[in-house]
Design a protein around this motif. Sequence first.
Motif, mmCIF file in Angstrom:
data_model
loop_
_atom_site.group_PDB
_atom_site.id
_atom_site.type_symbol
_atom_site.label_atom_id
_atom_site.label_comp_id
_atom_site.label_asym_id
_atom_site.label_seq_id
_atom_site.Cartn_x
_atom_site.Cartn_y
_atom_site.Cartn_z
ATOM 1 N N SER A 1 69.523 21.169 -5.616
ATOM 2 C CA SER A 1 69.289 20.222 -6.714
ATOM 3 C C SER A 1 68.613 18.941 -6.245
ATOM 4 O O SER A 1 68.237 18.093 -7.054
ATOM 5 N N THR B 1 65.491 16.831 -4.405
ATOM 6 C CA THR B 1 64.041 16.967 -4.272
ATOM 7 C C THR B 1 63.731 17.255 -2.797
ATOM 8 O O THR B 1 64.562 16.978 -1.922
ATOM 9 N N GLU C 1 64.335 14.229 -0.721
ATOM 10 C CA GLU C 1 65.755 13.904 -0.529
ATOM 11 C C GLU C 1 66.382 14.794 0.545
ATOM 12 O O GLU C 1 67.222 14.336 1.325
ATOM 13 N N SER D 1 72.252 6.645 -8.463
ATOM 14 C CA SER D 1 71.664 7.365 -9.596
ATOM 15 C C SER D 1 71.185 8.754 -9.179
ATOM 16 O O SER D 1 71.300 9.725 -9.940
ATOM 17 N N ARG D 2 70.653 8.845 -7.964
ATOM 18 C CA ARG D 2 70.210 10.153 -7.467
ATOM 19 C C ARG D 2 71.414 11.098 -7.292
ATOM 20 O O ARG D 2 71.335 12.299 -7.582
ATOM 21 N N ARG D 3 72.533 10.536 -6.838
ATOM 22 C CA ARG D 3 73.740 11.358 -6.642
ATOM 23 C C ARG D 3 74.234 11.919 -7.972
ATOM 24 O O ARG D 3 74.666 13.077 -8.044
ATOM 25 N N LYS D 4 74.167 11.105 -9.017
ATOM 26 C CA LYS D 4 74.592 11.572 -10.345
ATOM 27 C C LYS D 4 73.687 12.699 -10.831
ATOM 28 O O LYS D 4 74.148 13.706 -11.379
ATOM 29 N N ARG D 5 72.366 12.522 -10.607
ATOM 30 C CA ARG D 5 71.408 13.548 -11.036
ATOM 31 C C ARG D 5 71.628 14.850 -10.278
ATOM 32 O O ARG D 5 71.620 15.949 -10.854
ATOM 33 N N ILE D 6 71.862 14.744 -8.968
ATOM 34 C CA ILE D 6 72.088 15.930 -8.125
ATOM 35 C C ILE D 6 73.368 16.651 -8.555
ATOM 36 O O ILE D 6 73.402 17.886 -8.640
ATOM 37 N N ARG E 1 74.774 16.592 -11.551
ATOM 38 C CA ARG E 1 74.540 17.255 -12.845
ATOM 39 C C ARG E 1 73.746 18.548 -12.657
ATOM 40 O O ARG E 1 74.051 19.577 -13.236
ATOM 41 N N GLY E 2 72.720 18.463 -11.831
ATOM 42 C CA GLY E 2 71.839 19.613 -11.612
ATOM 43 C C GLY E 2 72.525 20.769 -10.901
ATOM 44 O O GLY E 2 72.136 21.934 -11.082
ATOM 45 N N SER E 3 73.545 20.477 -10.105
ATOM 46 C CA SER E 3 74.220 21.538 -9.331
ATOM 47 C C SER E 3 75.540 21.981 -9.955
ATOM 48 O O SER E 3 76.202 22.888 -9.440
#
Length: 443
Positions: free
Chosen positions: A380, A382, A385, A395-400, A402-404
């Motif tokens: 999840s 990029t 990353e 914010s990147r940790r939250k996105r990762i 959610r994606g995983s």
Amino acid sequence: MFDNLSNRLDSVFKKLKGHGKLTEKNIEDGLKEVRMALLEADVHYKVVKKFIGDIKERSLGQEVTKSLTPGQQVIKIVNDELTKLMGDSHEELKLSGTLPIPVMLVGLQGSGKTTTAGKLAVLLRKRGRKPYLVPADVYRPAAIDQLKKLGVQLDVPVFPSDAKADPVQICQKALVAGQKEGCDTLLIDTAGRLHVDEELMSELCRIRDKVKPSDILLVADAMTGQDAVNIAKSFNDTLDIGGVILTKMDGDARGGAALSIKSVTGKPIKFIGVGEKLNELEPFHPDRMASSILGMGDVLTFIEKAQSVVDEEKAAELEKKLRKSQFTLEDFRDQMVQIRKMGSLTDLINMIPGFSKNKQLKNLEVDEHELVRIEAIINSMTPLERRQHTIINGSRRKRIARGSGTSVQDVNRLLKNYTQVMKMIKKISKGGMRGFGRGMLPF
């Protein structure tokens, strides 16, 4: 499979090691326990009698009395005798004659013949051969359909058998078709019955006489214990089989079939099924099985599994990255995928010598789902990353996460453990690569 037997033998050896000198009495007491353990493991009673007699004779002989460590020498004797019991060394599939070379798979219904035919095709293809699957069980139409589906799944050609045709004619026509297909090995999946009967054996004999197979393999269910041994004897008496494939060796069978078949039939176990997946058929090595039973691990099989999935060029590239502390999350993910291809981590760990004797580690169950979560987290991210984990902010940790489908805490734990491992690698790199390996997985 051999847990109870391994535990009992370990207990006996500990008692023997406690004696400064071995006598006929303490050896006899120890062998009584070994005898009971083997009988409980469903080993044939005649096999047990000879096995115990051979160990006793050697244990009271010169090789032990002159040894500085008699207890350890007895362990060596038991290891030698266990290996001899199962056949000394691995015996390969016989493949000789005019191409395509026929190999017959025989056995009762429910032993796993059809699936084993697919597994054997996978194993032979890895060795550079071109297998051709032949469904010759016309009495169970599902068997023909099953083998055809396996052929599609494996991209292996299958002879288009007709359930109304005679099995002998199917096999004869398959020889011609296999040659046209450019195949070099015919794997014939023959019919089975719920029990051994004259009609079944007559048909198998007719196929054998017309096709003249290079090898005849009996597929037997290890879970049936002594029944598997009796079935092997019946098939061998009629067909003169070349060897045995034991299925379901990963189950909770007691192991009596594996320890008895060679002694009773004189024919070796050539392969064992160690799981349901089509790549989970392995050559049977008596010496490795004996070492595993005695808690000595199975390093050679571990190495072979590793060699089958490791790309040497990538391994060399990885070593350079480790030395330069350039091991990224992307590299870790790729390594984890390779490790998972080797099979269950719990099974792999149990191949490590001494592992089964460690009380804290013996019943360790590796959470395979944790590996799936870690892989999902890294996937999840990029590409940037994965290569530069320090840019991963809140914010990147939250996105990762959610994606995983995981939590921010899961992402934090992975990054924290990865950072600690990288620090350890730097220390090891400065002092040389000795000792590298412990604590490698960041979870």
